[in-house]
Motif scaffolding. Structure first.
Motif, PDB file in Angstrom:
ATOM      1  N   GLU A  51       0.842  -1.190   0.000  1.00 52.48           N
ATOM      2  CA  GLU A  51       0.000   0.000   0.000  1.00 52.48           C
ATOM      3  C   GLU A  51       0.882   1.247   0.000  1.00 52.48           C
ATOM      4  OE1 GLU A  51      -3.244   0.214  -0.279  1.00 52.48           O
ATOM      5  OE2 GLU A  51      -3.548  -1.966  -0.351  1.00 52.48           O
ATOM      6  N   THR A  52       0.305   2.360  -0.424  1.00 53.90           N
ATOM      7  CA  THR A  52       1.091   3.579  -0.619  1.00 53.90           C
ATOM      8  C   THR A  52       1.824   4.015   0.644  1.00 53.90           C
ATOM      9  OG1 THR A  52      -0.415   4.332  -2.345  1.00 53.90           O
ATOM     10  CG2 THR A  52       0.989   5.996  -1.308  1.00 53.90           C
ATOM     11  N   GLY A  53       1.151   4.018   1.783  1.00 52.87           N
ATOM     12  CA  GLY A  53       1.764   4.485   3.027  1.00 52.87           C
ATOM     13  C   GLY A  53       3.001   3.684   3.414  1.00 52.87           C
ATOM     14  N   PRO A  54       2.887   2.374   3.565  1.00 52.18           N
ATOM     15  CA  PRO A  54       4.075   1.575   3.899  1.00 52.18           C
ATOM     16  C   PRO A  54       5.171   1.670   2.834  1.00 52.18           C
ATOM     17  CG  PRO A  54       2.072   0.329   4.346  1.00 52.18           C
ATOM     18  CD  PRO A  54       1.653   1.571   3.624  1.00 52.18           C
ATOM     19  N   ARG A  55       4.768   1.707   1.564  1.00 54.62           N
ATOM     20  CA  ARG A  55       5.781   1.782   0.490  1.00 54.62           C
ATOM     21  C   ARG A  55       6.526   3.114   0.554  1.00 54.62           C
ATOM     22  NH1 ARG A  55       2.656   1.343  -3.372  1.00 54.62           N
ATOM     23  NH2 ARG A  55       3.021   3.073  -4.821  1.00 54.62           N
ATOM     24  N   ALA A  56       5.808   4.199   0.838  1.00 54.33           N
ATOM     25  CA  ALA A  56       6.457   5.506   0.941  1.00 54.33           C
ATOM     26  C   ALA A  56       7.388   5.559   2.158  1.00 54.33           C
ATOM     27  CB  ALA A  56       5.409   6.611   1.036  1.00 54.33           C
ATOM     28  N   LEU A  57       6.968   5.005   3.277  1.00 61.19           N
ATOM     29  CA  LEU A  57       7.833   5.005   4.455  1.00 61.19           C
ATOM     30  C   LEU A  57       9.074   4.164   4.208  1.00 61.19           C
ATOM     31  CD1 LEU A  57       8.417   5.808   7.349  1.00 61.19           C
ATOM     32  CD2 LEU A  57       7.073   3.830   8.112  1.00 61.19           C
ATOM     33  N   LEU A  58       8.926   3.023   3.569  1.00 64.94           N
ATOM     34  CA  LEU A  58      10.073   2.179   3.260  1.00 64.94           C
ATOM     35  C   LEU A  58      11.038   2.915   2.323  1.00 64.94           C
ATOM     36  CD1 LEU A  58      11.544  -0.487   3.507  1.00 64.94           C
ATOM     37  CD2 LEU A  58      10.086  -1.413   1.682  1.00 64.94           C
ATOM     38  N   THR A  59      10.488   3.638   1.371  1.00 59.90           N
ATOM     39  CA  THR A  59      11.331   4.422   0.469  1.00 59.90           C
ATOM     40  C   THR A  59      12.135   5.461   1.230  1.00 59.90           C
ATOM     41  OG1 THR A  59       9.843   4.113  -1.424  1.00 59.90           O
ATOM     42  CG2 THR A  59      11.287   6.038  -1.473  1.00 59.90           C
ATOM     43  N   ARG A  60      11.484   6.171   2.146  1.00 57.46           N
ATOM     44  CA  ARG A  60      12.177   7.163   2.957  1.00 57.46           C
ATOM     45  C   ARG A  60      13.328   6.521   3.742  1.00 57.46           C
ATOM     46  NH1 ARG A  60      11.973  12.581   2.014  1.00 57.46           N
ATOM     47  NH2 ARG A  60       9.853  13.398   1.947  1.00 57.46           N
ATOM     48  N   MET A  61      13.103   5.345   4.279  1.00 56.44           N
ATOM     49  CA  MET A  61      14.128   4.681   5.082  1.00 56.44           C
ATOM     50  C   MET A  61      15.288   4.199   4.204  1.00 56.44           C
ATOM     51  SD  MET A  61      11.557   2.604   7.622  1.00 56.44           S
ATOM     52  CE  MET A  61      12.788   1.995   8.769  1.00 56.44           C
ATOM     53  N   VAL A  62      14.969   3.698   3.020  1.00 56.27           N
ATOM     54  CA  VAL A  62      16.013   3.255   2.088  1.00 56.27           C
ATOM     55  C   VAL A  62      16.898   4.430   1.686  1.00 56.27           C
ATOM     56  CG1 VAL A  62      16.402   2.429  -0.270  1.00 56.27           C
ATOM     57  CG2 VAL A  62      14.763   1.245   1.217  1.00 56.27           C
ATOM     58  N   MET A  63      16.297   5.604   1.544  1.00 66.13           N
ATOM     59  CA  MET A  63      17.029   6.783   1.116  1.00 66.13           C
ATOM     60  C   MET A  63      17.959   7.322   2.196  1.00 66.13           C
ATOM     61  SD  MET A  63      13.839   8.659  -0.738  1.00 66.13           S
ATOM     62  CE  MET A  63      14.423  10.236  -0.169  1.00 66.13           C
ATOM     63  N   ARG A  64      17.667   7.023   3.445  1.00 64.21           N
ATOM     64  CA  ARG A  64      18.463   7.574   4.540  1.00 64.21           C
ATOM     65  C   ARG A  64      19.742   6.764   4.756  1.00 64.21           C
ATOM     66  NH1 ARG A  64      14.378   9.056   9.433  1.00 64.21           N
ATOM     67  NH2 ARG A  64      16.401   9.023  10.532  1.00 64.21           N
ATOM     68  N   THR A  65      20.635   7.315   5.560  1.00 61.75           N
ATOM     69  CA  THR A  65      21.909   6.664   5.832  1.00 61.75           C
ATOM     70  C   THR A  65      21.734   5.572   6.867  1.00 61.75           C
ATOM     71  OG1 THR A  65      23.089   8.715   5.364  1.00 61.75           O
ATOM     72  CG2 THR A  65      24.271   7.038   6.616  1.00 61.75           C
ATOM     73  N   GLY A  66      22.353   4.427   6.625  1.00 57.82           N
ATOM     74  CA  GLY A  66      22.310   3.341   7.587  1.00 57.82           C
ATOM     75  C   GLY A  66      21.079   2.468   7.449  1.00 57.82           C
ATOM     76  N   GLU A  67      21.028   1.433   8.291  1.00 53.72           N
ATOM     77  CA  GLU A  67      19.919   0.476   8.243  1.00 53.72           C
ATOM     78  C   GLU A  67      19.119   0.443   9.529  1.00 53.72           C
ATOM     79  OE1 GLU A  67      21.308  -3.369   7.033  1.00 53.72           O
ATOM     80  OE2 GLU A  67      22.636  -2.548   5.503  1.00 53.72           O
ATOM     81  N   LEU A  68      19.555   1.155  10.564  1.00 56.16           N
ATOM     82  CA  LEU A  68      18.885   1.153  11.863  1.00 56.16           C
ATOM     83  C   LEU A  68      18.185   2.490  12.086  1.00 56.16           C
ATOM     84  CD1 LEU A  68      21.787  -0.463  13.893  1.00 56.16           C
ATOM     85  CD2 LEU A  68      19.564  -1.539  13.440  1.00 56.16           C
ATOM     86  N   PHE A  69      16.943   2.427  12.579  1.00 54.58           N
ATOM     87  CA  PHE A  69      16.154   3.635  12.778  1.00 54.58           C
ATOM     88  C   PHE A  69      15.338   3.528  14.063  1.00 54.58           C
ATOM     89  CE2 PHE A  69      16.684   2.869   8.272  1.00 54.58           C
ATOM     90  CZ  PHE A  69      17.175   4.084   7.820  1.00 54.58           C
ATOM     91  N   ARG A  70      15.231   4.632  14.756  1.00 52.12           N
ATOM     92  CA  ARG A  70      14.315   4.701  15.889  1.00 52.12           C
ATOM     93  C   ARG A  70      12.902   4.944  15.367  1.00 52.12           C
ATOM     94  NH1 ARG A  70      16.619   8.212  20.873  1.00 52.12           N
ATOM     95  NH2 ARG A  70      14.401   8.031  21.382  1.00 52.12           N
ATOM     96  N   ALA A  71      11.995   4.104  15.802  1.00 53.70           N
ATOM     97  CA  ALA A  71      10.618   4.224  15.315  1.00 53.70           C
ATOM     98  C   ALA A  71      10.012   5.567  15.678  1.00 53.70           C
ATOM     99  CB  ALA A  71       9.775   3.090  15.876  1.00 53.70           C
ATOM    100  N   ASP A  72      10.357   6.102  16.856  1.00 51.02           N
ATOM    101  CA  ASP A  72       9.754   7.363  17.292  1.00 51.02           C
ATOM    102  C   ASP A  72      10.320   8.572  16.556  1.00 51.02           C
ATOM    103  OD1 ASP A  72      12.172   6.870  18.611  1.00 51.02           O
ATOM    104  OD2 ASP A  72      11.696   8.315  20.177  1.00 51.02           O
ATOM    105  N   LYS A  73      11.389   8.383  15.777  1.00 53.87           N
ATOM    106  CA  LYS A  73      11.979   9.486  15.020  1.00 53.87           C
ATOM    107  C   LYS A  73      11.536   9.503  13.560  1.00 53.87           C
ATOM    108  CE  LYS A  73      14.456  10.906  18.521  1.00 53.87           C
ATOM    109  NZ  LYS A  73      14.129  12.179  19.223  1.00 53.87           N
ATOM    110  N   LEU A  74      10.744   8.536  13.153  1.00 58.89           N
ATOM    111  CA  LEU A  74      10.250   8.486  11.777  1.00 58.89           C
ATOM    112  C   LEU A  74       8.973   9.308  11.693  1.00 58.89           C
ATOM    113  CD1 LEU A  74      10.845   4.678  11.084  1.00 58.89           C
ATOM    114  CD2 LEU A  74      12.199   6.596  10.196  1.00 58.89           C
TER     115      LEU A  74
END
Length: 566
Positions: A51-74
């Protein structure tokens, strides 16, 4: 089979980055699907099916540096669903791991000093350290005792969902498709995904299976292996440890060029790290145009003068270009004394035409503009062109050759120019095409070809044409004034070394339409203000002009009342 070009997204859409990512994934699936494994194709199809929402969030994460992210900072307010809901879907679909193990470095990257101090306060106090240490000091002290990765809940007991950390699970796949799309890993996702590509026009280049740089999956793997070697060098790993993992020579000209560049850098690192024999070995296996000179200079520093002299003489016999010849002449002059050989004959450089111009110092504007305003007349107008005019004339004349869809030249529809433009074999791979276009200078058809291309391609990206600096009136002035034989000489020198020779042209050009002799109907003028001097690449162009009878001068500007000589 020629394949349809995609249409980039508009910035009017707040999820334009997602549209561009969809374009990229679809392009790779269409053009390079045979180079992906079955599970990889399945995974990319699953990405497209999100779905658009999860796909867009995944895209944002792929574009960022690294592979680890804090959920509360997304936090991405443009998403059509809450971030927590998009995260839940991505975790359920296996795109994210909600319980990754974290190293101490990971923990310190993700959390603030205020969040970390309570966690380690007791340990620091027991070891006799103050609780008020800074983050870097604290990390240094903790490194040895807390070297093992552990789950977040073990690092931060009772942290709760607010401090959840998630880890991307498919970055290797996304890096692979990024490589197949861009043709390199130097460009980031933001170079495509976050750019309004519709603002710029791109030449429509046919993309066929035969024009692909990668014909086999093993070639993609080879590139990735070389990229890993380069990253290891950049991280400071000794060259002697990286060298065994460099792929063997491959039967792929584009990959060979990449390997040559890797070896050039590996040799540099080896020399800096006190491994001169390795540096010589590595550079000896590199076809990069700079590798031979680096070998030569290293041999000279190692006092292996006989070997260096033999290598230098051999290189001189191969007719190097003028920039290489300049460096080679300096080395030969030094080596001759060491080996007891005769000094090489000095290069017979022609005298340059020079004149001095004294003008009032303007309150604003550049010295070039001041010279232009003083020199320009109704009968002999002067234009500021620097590197733009000759490059544009060349780019317009040779447009069909520049955009020929050869393997490794174009990877996607949004190239400003061919990806192999500065590669050593750029010209040789296209030599018949360049020969054909330059023959138009002999027949007189070049004028119409240049003007028609200007009209047909106006605004379309070309690495030789800076559109805001070029207009039809300027082109007509140039075509009326510059003899085709001179254009031929200029273009041939450009082709001799496109990387070096696209710059160094004089600042101004003066047209003299009323001159009787064709070679007197224009003059290129390099402007130097008080205290300024010619650079090496400018001198080489000016010497070339003098040898070929191309009118050019150096104008030394003096300000009235300064009394300063150039």
């Amino acid at each position: 089979m020629t394949m349809r070009h995609p249409v980039p997204a508009s910035l009017d859409n707040p999820l334009y980055y997602q549209e561009n990512m969809d374009v990229l994934v679809s392009w790779v699936m269409t053009h390079h699907g045979d180079l992906l494994t079955g599970p990889e194709r399945t995974r990319l199809s699953e990405f497209a099916g999100l779905e658009t929402g999860p796909r867009a969030l995944l895209t944002r994460m792929v574009m960022r540096t690294g592979e680890l992210f804090r959920a509360d900072k997304l936090r991405y307010p443009e998403l059509p669903v809450p971030e927590s809901e998009a995260l839940r879907v991505l975790v359920q679909a296996g795109w994210l791991d909600r319980a990754p193990e974290l190293s101490l470095d990971d923990l310190f990257r993700l959390f603030t000093l205020a969040e970390l101090r309570p966690v380690f306060a007791d340990w620091l106090q027991q070891q006799g350290h103050p609780k008020t240490l800074g983050k870097a000091q604290m990390l240094d002290l903790l490194a040895e005792s807390f070297s093992s990765p552990r789950a977040l809940e073990d690092w931060l007991p009772g942290g709760g969902e607010a401090s959840d950390v998630v880890q991307l699970q498919d970055m290797a796949l996304f890096d692979r498709i990024r490589l197949m799309f861009f043709g390199n890993l130097r460009q980031s996702w933001t170079d495509f995904v976050l750019v309004e590509l519709g603002v710029q026009q791109f030449e429509s280049v046919p993309f066929t299976p035969a024009s692909r740089a990668f014909q086999q999956r093993a070639e993609v793997d080879c590139y990735l292996q070389m990229h890993q070697c380069r990253e290891r060098l950049d991280s400071g790993e000794p060259a002697v440890d990286v060298w065994p993992d460099v792929p063997a020579p491959v039967d792929n000209a584009w990959l060979t060029s990449r390997r040559d560049r890797l070896l050039l850098e590996l040799g540099r690192q080896a020399e800096r790290q006190g491994e001169p024999e390795l540096a010589l070995q590595v550079w000896g296996g590199s076809g990069h145009r700079d590798a031979w000179l680096k070998q030569l200079r290293l041999l000279e520093r190692m006092k292996r003068y006989e070997r260096a002299w033999a290598m230098a003489c051999q290189r001189l016999a191969s007719e190097p270009d003028d920039a290489e010849a300049q460096g080679l002449a300096r080395v030969l002059k030094r080596l001759a004394k060491k080996v007891g050989a005769e000094q090489p004959d000095p290069v017979d450089n022609p005298l340059l035409n020079e004149f001095t111009l004294t003008v009032p110092k303007p309150d604003t504007g550049t010295v070039e503009l001041a010279a232009l305003q003083s020199l320009s007349t109704v009968d002999a107008p002067v234009f500021y062109v620097e590197n733009t005019l000759i490059n544009a004339l060349f780019g317009l004349l040779c447009w069909p050759v520049i955009f020929r869809p050869l393997p490794g030249a174009f990877f996607h529809p949004f190239h400003v120019g061919p990806a192999d433009l500065t590669r050593e074999d750029f010209v040789t791979r296209r030599q018949p095409g360049f020969d054909e276009r330059l023959r138009l200078l002999e027949t007189g058809a070049y004028r119409q070809a240049i003007l028609q291309t200007f009209r047909d391609k106006s605004g379309i990206a070309n690495p030789f044409v800076l559109w805001p600096a070029v207009n039809e009136a300027l082109l007509i002035h140039a075509l009326d004034s510059i003899p085709p034989a001179h254009l031929n000489d200029l273009f041939l020198r450009l082709l001799d070394n496109l990387r070096e020779h696209r710059s160094g042209f004089p600042d101004l050009i003066r047209f003299v339409p009323g001159a009787k002799a064709p070679e007197q109907r224009y003059e290129m003028i390099e402007v130097k203000g008080p205290g300024d001097r010619l650079q090496d690449h400018q001198i080489r162009w000016l010497q070339f002009f003098a040898r070929r009878g191309i009118p050019a001068s150096v104008c030394y500007v003096r300000w009235q009342g300064d009394g300063e000589c150039p």
